[in-house]
Design an enzyme around this catalytic site. Structure first.
Site, PDB file in Angstrom:
ATOM      1  N   THR A  43      41.453  52.553  55.933  1.00  0.00           N
ATOM      2  CA  THR A  43      40.217  52.378  55.180  1.00  0.00           C
ATOM      3  C   THR A  43      40.416  51.460  53.968  1.00  0.00           C
ATOM      4  OG1 THR A  43      38.671  53.581  53.764  1.00  0.00           O
ATOM      5  CG2 THR A  43      40.835  54.540  53.976  1.00  0.00           C
ATOM      6  N   ASP A  44      39.328  50.848  53.522  1.00  0.00           N
ATOM      7  CA  ASP A  44      39.402  50.020  52.299  1.00  0.00           C
ATOM      8  C   ASP A  44      39.568  50.889  51.045  1.00  0.00           C
ATOM      9  OD1 ASP A  44      36.832  51.132  52.215  1.00  0.00           O
ATOM     10  OD2 ASP A  44      35.785  49.225  51.966  1.00  0.00           O
ATOM     11  N   GLU A  45      39.324  52.205  51.188  1.00  0.00           N
ATOM     12  CA  GLU A  45      39.387  53.072  49.999  1.00  0.00           C
ATOM     13  C   GLU A  45      40.794  53.161  49.420  1.00  0.00           C
ATOM     14  OE1 GLU A  45      37.263  56.734  50.122  1.00  0.00           O
ATOM     15  OE2 GLU A  45      35.631  55.888  51.307  1.00  0.00           O
TER      16      GLU A  45
ATOM     17  N   TYR B 170      41.143  62.117  49.760  1.00  0.00           N
ATOM     18  CA  TYR B 170      41.033  61.439  51.065  1.00  0.00           C
ATOM     19  C   TYR B 170      41.776  60.114  51.047  1.00  0.00           C
ATOM     20  CZ  TYR B 170      39.073  58.243  54.548  1.00  0.00           C
ATOM     21  OH  TYR B 170      38.939  57.287  55.532  1.00  0.00           O
TER      22      TYR B 170
ATOM     23  N   LYS C 126      45.121  58.814  53.073  1.00  0.00           N
ATOM     24  CA  LYS C 126      45.128  57.633  53.962  1.00  0.00           C
ATOM     25  C   LYS C 126      46.174  56.625  53.469  1.00  0.00           C
ATOM     26  CE  LYS C 126      42.874  56.751  57.104  1.00  0.00           C
ATOM     27  NZ  LYS C 126      42.986  57.041  58.552  1.00  0.00           N
TER      28      LYS C 126
ATOM     29  N   ASP D 171      26.856  63.569  40.139  1.00  0.00           N
ATOM     30  CA  ASP D 171      27.694  62.543  40.762  1.00  0.00           C
ATOM     31  C   ASP D 171      28.895  63.168  41.474  1.00  0.00           C
ATOM     32  OD1 ASP D 171      28.373  60.007  41.487  1.00  0.00           O
ATOM     33  OD2 ASP D 171      28.826  59.287  39.453  1.00  0.00           O
TER      34      ASP D 171
HETATM   35  P1  NAD Z   1      35.387  61.378  62.097  1.00  0.00           P
HETATM   36  O1  NAD Z   1      35.572  62.429  61.062  1.00  0.00           O
HETATM   37  O2  NAD Z   1      34.027  61.133  62.634  1.00  0.00           O
HETATM   38  O3  NAD Z   1      36.317  61.697  63.348  1.00  0.00           O
HETATM   39  C1  NAD Z   1      37.637  62.147  63.214  1.00  0.00           C
HETATM   40  C2  NAD Z   1      38.102  62.659  64.578  1.00  0.00           C
HETATM   41  O4  NAD Z   1      39.469  63.068  64.446  1.00  0.00           O
HETATM   42  C3  NAD Z   1      37.303  63.860  65.093  1.00  0.00           C
HETATM   43  O5  NAD Z   1      37.023  63.702  66.461  1.00  0.00           O
HETATM   44  C4  NAD Z   1      38.259  65.030  64.861  1.00  0.00           C
HETATM   45  O6  NAD Z   1      38.076  66.091  65.796  1.00  0.00           O
HETATM   46  C5  NAD Z   1      39.612  64.358  65.051  1.00  0.00           C
HETATM   47  N1  NAD Z   1      40.690  65.074  64.363  1.00  0.00           N
HETATM   48  C6  NAD Z   1      40.671  65.531  63.076  1.00  0.00           C
HETATM   49  N2  NAD Z   1      41.831  66.170  62.827  1.00  0.00           N
HETATM   50  C7  NAD Z   1      42.588  66.106  63.971  1.00  0.00           C
HETATM   51  C8  NAD Z   1      43.878  66.580  64.326  1.00  0.00           C
HETATM   52  N3  NAD Z   1      44.635  67.261  63.467  1.00  0.00           N
HETATM   53  N4  NAD Z   1      44.334  66.313  65.572  1.00  0.00           N
HETATM   54  C9  NAD Z   1      43.562  65.625  66.458  1.00  0.00           C
HETATM   55  N5  NAD Z   1      42.329  65.184  66.185  1.00  0.00           N
HETATM   56  C10 NAD Z   1      41.847  65.413  64.946  1.00  0.00           C
HETATM   57  O7  NAD Z   1      36.012  60.057  61.477  1.00  0.00           O
HETATM   58  P2  NAD Z   1      35.555  58.540  61.639  1.00  0.00           P
HETATM   59  O8  NAD Z   1      34.551  58.229  60.628  1.00  0.00           O
HETATM   60  O9  NAD Z   1      35.310  58.281  63.080  1.00  0.00           O
HETATM   61  O10 NAD Z   1      36.919  57.823  61.192  1.00  0.00           O
HETATM   62  C11 NAD Z   1      37.946  57.561  62.146  1.00  0.00           C
HETATM   63  C12 NAD Z   1      39.106  56.874  61.432  1.00  0.00           C
HETATM   64  O11 NAD Z   1      38.647  55.663  60.840  1.00  0.00           O
HETATM   65  C13 NAD Z   1      39.717  57.688  60.301  1.00  0.00           C
HETATM   66  O12 NAD Z   1      41.112  57.495  60.326  1.00  0.00           O
HETATM   67  C14 NAD Z   1      39.105  57.091  59.030  1.00  0.00           C
HETATM   68  O13 NAD Z   1      39.988  57.230  57.941  1.00  0.00           O
HETATM   69  C15 NAD Z   1      38.963  55.638  59.449  1.00  0.00           C
HETATM   70  N6  NAD Z   1      37.867  54.878  58.785  1.00  0.00           N
HETATM   71  C16 NAD Z   1      36.588  55.372  58.765  1.00  0.00           C
HETATM   72  C17 NAD Z   1      35.573  54.608  58.206  1.00  0.00           C
HETATM   73  C18 NAD Z   1      34.125  55.094  58.172  1.00  0.00           C
HETATM   74  O14 NAD Z   1      33.287  54.433  57.563  1.00  0.00           O
HETATM   75  N7  NAD Z   1      33.785  56.201  58.813  1.00  0.00           N
HETATM   76  C19 NAD Z   1      35.854  53.343  57.671  1.00  0.00           C
HETATM   77  C20 NAD Z   1      37.175  52.886  57.697  1.00  0.00           C
HETATM   78  C21 NAD Z   1      38.167  53.658  58.282  1.00  0.00           C
HETATM   79  O1  DAU Z   2      34.978  52.724  52.877  1.00  0.00           O
HETATM   80  C1  DAU Z   2      35.358  53.357  54.066  1.00  0.00           C
HETATM   81  C2  DAU Z   2      35.090  54.834  53.958  1.00  0.00           C
HETATM   82  O2  DAU Z   2      33.682  55.016  54.027  1.00  0.00           O
HETATM   83  C3  DAU Z   2      35.789  55.656  55.029  1.00  0.00           C
HETATM   84  O3  DAU Z   2      37.168  55.527  54.879  1.00  0.00           O
HETATM   85  C4  DAU Z   2      35.380  57.118  54.964  1.00  0.00           C
HETATM   86  O4  DAU Z   2      35.951  57.836  56.035  1.00  0.00           O
HETATM   87  C5  DAU Z   2      33.875  57.203  55.055  1.00  0.00           C
HETATM   88  O5  DAU Z   2      33.459  58.536  54.934  1.00  0.00           O
HETATM   89  C6  DAU Z   2      33.214  56.337  53.983  1.00  0.00           C
HETATM   90  O6  DAU Z   2      33.420  56.888  52.655  1.00  0.00           O
HETATM   91  P1  DAU Z   2      32.254  56.933  51.537  1.00  0.00           P
HETATM   92  O7  DAU Z   2      32.570  58.006  50.593  1.00  0.00           O
HETATM   93  O8  DAU Z   2      31.980  55.575  51.022  1.00  0.00           O
HETATM   94  O9  DAU Z   2      31.000  57.319  52.517  1.00  0.00           O
HETATM   95  P2  DAU Z   2      29.802  58.376  52.358  1.00  0.00           P
HETATM   96  O10 DAU Z   2      28.865  58.113  53.503  1.00  0.00           O
HETATM   97  O11 DAU Z   2      30.285  59.756  52.142  1.00  0.00           O
HETATM   98  O12 DAU Z   2      29.095  57.883  51.020  1.00  0.00           O
HETATM   99  C7  DAU Z   2      28.600  56.569  50.881  1.00  0.00           C
HETATM  100  C8  DAU Z   2      28.080  56.432  49.460  1.00  0.00           C
HETATM  101  O13 DAU Z   2      26.884  57.238  49.321  1.00  0.00           O
HETATM  102  C9  DAU Z   2      29.023  56.923  48.397  1.00  0.00           C
HETATM  103  O14 DAU Z   2      28.899  56.083  47.249  1.00  0.00           O
HETATM  104  C10 DAU Z   2      28.534  58.320  48.047  1.00  0.00           C
HETATM  105  C11 DAU Z   2      27.036  58.219  48.296  1.00  0.00           C
HETATM  106  N1  DAU Z   2      26.364  59.453  48.759  1.00  0.00           N
HETATM  107  C12 DAU Z   2      26.874  60.086  49.844  1.00  0.00           C
HETATM  108  C13 DAU Z   2      26.279  61.239  50.328  1.00  0.00           C
HETATM  109  C14 DAU Z   2      26.859  61.971  51.523  1.00  0.00           C
HETATM  110  C15 DAU Z   2      25.214  59.924  48.121  1.00  0.00           C
HETATM  111  O15 DAU Z   2      24.735  59.303  47.149  1.00  0.00           O
HETATM  112  N2  DAU Z   2      24.616  61.050  48.614  1.00  0.00           N
HETATM  113  C16 DAU Z   2      25.114  61.750  49.669  1.00  0.00           C
HETATM  114  O16 DAU Z   2      24.529  62.810  50.041  1.00  0.00           O
END
Ligand code: NAD
Ligand code: DAU
Length: 359
Positions: free
Chosen positions: A136-138, A162, A166, A296
């Site tokens: 992730t970019d985080e 988180y 990562k 927040d």
């Molecule tokens: P998600 O939470 O939707 O899915 C995670 C999956 O991993 C689920 O199917 C869960 O059952 C499985 N899992 C969790 N713990 C496990 C374990 N111990 N063993 C086996 N499986 C397990 O997540 P996502 O949003 O699809 O993200 C997938 C990957 O991409 C993550 O590594 C996340 O850090 C990365 N990522 C996500 C985003 C985003 O915007 N969602 C952006 C950049 C990177």
């Molecule tokens: O940048 C990549 C990341 O993006 C991934 O690595 C993470 O897995 C993914 O969850 C996501 O993280 P964020 O924290 O940016 O995503 P989220 O959707 O939780 O929140 C997006 C923005 O919106 C953040 O600034 C918090 C805000 N937010 C979120 C929720 C759930 C709100 O204002 N209200 C809300 O109820």
């Protein structure tokens, strides 16, 4: 025919990646999906592929060394695409330990098992074996509103449990590459949106709440910025990095699509209004009056923004889906999958929602 071991394939990005890969390669690849099916993993995401002969689902925890080693022993794995993780920042603030367990220790198990299966007696690795770690970019921390981008050379500065977990997992992958010359890549991607996203994340939560006339919780002043990418573009980037990228390299993935959270919410409300038919009773519920500023997020990162220069110049990847089109496709998908939403928002989700949003 290559065999892919996908971890976390029942989650949001993993399931989109599996759909993308079968669309692209059809019967030309085999996919083994290993997922523990936590609250975020949903077999319904893969209903359309579960009967394919070239698809296998194995329910296992990536922290379970024996189970993962067995999968490598029983299958000739060519590619690992490692998605499995705890992924929600708010949950990490409430309960950090599971993030360290899954994201750090789970990645260590994956690396160790792949290394054991692929390493030759002289310490080199079998030809054409590759591990891609999805990150992730985080990990780069938080940017000022008016300042700069995340490059692959930006120092790591994670700020939430988180992103710290990562970052730890990325460091382990880097250590395996440096120490053993382990054949891997890392991708660091910005915020994804699209079908199958669990409604704890901003975009599906807002769509779901707006359609039900429920409050739309905005953290802080609503001006935090995220760089949104349509999930299929991410799936494509992962495949391109694995096939065309230089081994041992990190590639940032993002689309120069920065938006404040409040902008995102207003775009969703406008798009819902445009898309809902006149006679749909939900049309009357969808309104800016639902927007509710709440406390927040602790340590809330202000801005993320990826510089995708390296992946574009070296690999030729560029995002294809403009936000306007991507958000319409996403909303269309949620319209067509009301049952999916009803299933994932029953049970544990209710409890999470009450604990998280009731003050
Ligand atoms: P998600 O939470 O939707 O899915 C995670 C999956 O991993 C689920 O199917 C869960 O059952 C499985 N899992 C969790 N713990 C496990 C374990 N111990 N063993 C086996 N499986 C397990 O997540 P996502 O949003 O699809 O993200 C997938 C990957 O991409 C993550 O590594 C996340 O850090 C990365 N990522 C996500 C985003 C985003 O915007 N969602 C952006 C950049 C990177
Ligand atoms: O940048 C990549 C990341 O993006 C991934 O690595 C993470 O897995 C993914 O969850 C996501 O993280 P964020 O924290 O940016 O995503 P989220 O959707 O939780 O929140 C997006 C923005 O919106 C953040 O600034 C918090 C805000 N937010 C979120 C929720 C759930 C709100 O204002 N209200 C809300 O109820």
């Amino acid at each position: 025919m290559k065999t892919y071991l996908v971890t976390g394939g029942a989650g949001f990005i993993g399931s989109n990646y599996i759909h993308y890969m079968f669309k692209k390669y059809g019967d030309g690849i085999r996919i083994i999906n290993v997922d523990a099916l936590t609250y975020a993993g949903n077999p319904e995401n893969l209903k359309e592929v579960e009967d394919r002969e070239n698809y296998t689902f194995i329910k296992a925890d990536i922290c379970d060394k024996e189970a993962i080693a067995r999968i490598f022993a029983e299958n000739e794995i060519d590619r690992v695409v490692h998605f499995a993780a705890e992924s929600h920042v708010d949950r990490s603030i409430r309960n950090p330990e599971i993030f360290v367990q899954t994201n750090v220790l789970g990645t260590a198990v994956m690396l160790n098992c792949a290394k054991a299966a692929w390493e030759l007696p002289d310490g080199s690795f079998r030809e054409d074996k590759k591990f891609l770690h999805v990150s992730t970019d985080e990990v780069y921390g938080s940017l000022e509103e008016d300042g700069g981008y995340f490059y692959e050379t930006t120092p790591y500065a994670p700020r939430s449990p988180y992103s710290a977990s990562k970052a730890g997992s990325d460091m382990l992958v880097k250590a395996y590459m440096d120490t053993y010359h382990f054949p891997a890549n890392i991708t660091n991607c910005s915020n994804n949106y699209g079908p199958y996203q669990f409604p704890e994340k901003l975009i599906p939560l807002i769509i779901h709440n707006a359609l039900n006339g429920k409050k739309l919780p905005v953290y802080g002043d609503g001006k935090n910025v995220r760089d949104w990418l349509y999930v299929e573009d991410h799936a494509k980037a992962i495949d391109m990095v694995q096939e065309k990228g230089r081994l041992f390299e990190t590639y940032n993935v993002g689309g120069h699509n920065e938006k404040q959270n409040i902008e995102i919410i207003k775009i969703i409300l406008e798009t819902l209004q445009e898309m809902l038919p006149e006679n749909d009773p939900r049309k009357a519920l969808v309104s800016e009056d639902l927007i509710t500023y709440v406390e927040d997020r602790k340590g809330h990162d202000r801005r993320y923004a990826i510089a995708p220069d390296k992946i574009r110049e070296e690999i030729g990847w560029e995002p294809e889906t403009m936000f306007k089109e991507g958000i319409r496709r996403t909303i269309e998908w949620y319209f067509a999958h009301e049952e999916w939403m009803a299933h994932v928002t029953s049970g544990d989700y209710q409890k999470y929602y009450e604990e998280m949003y009731t003050v």
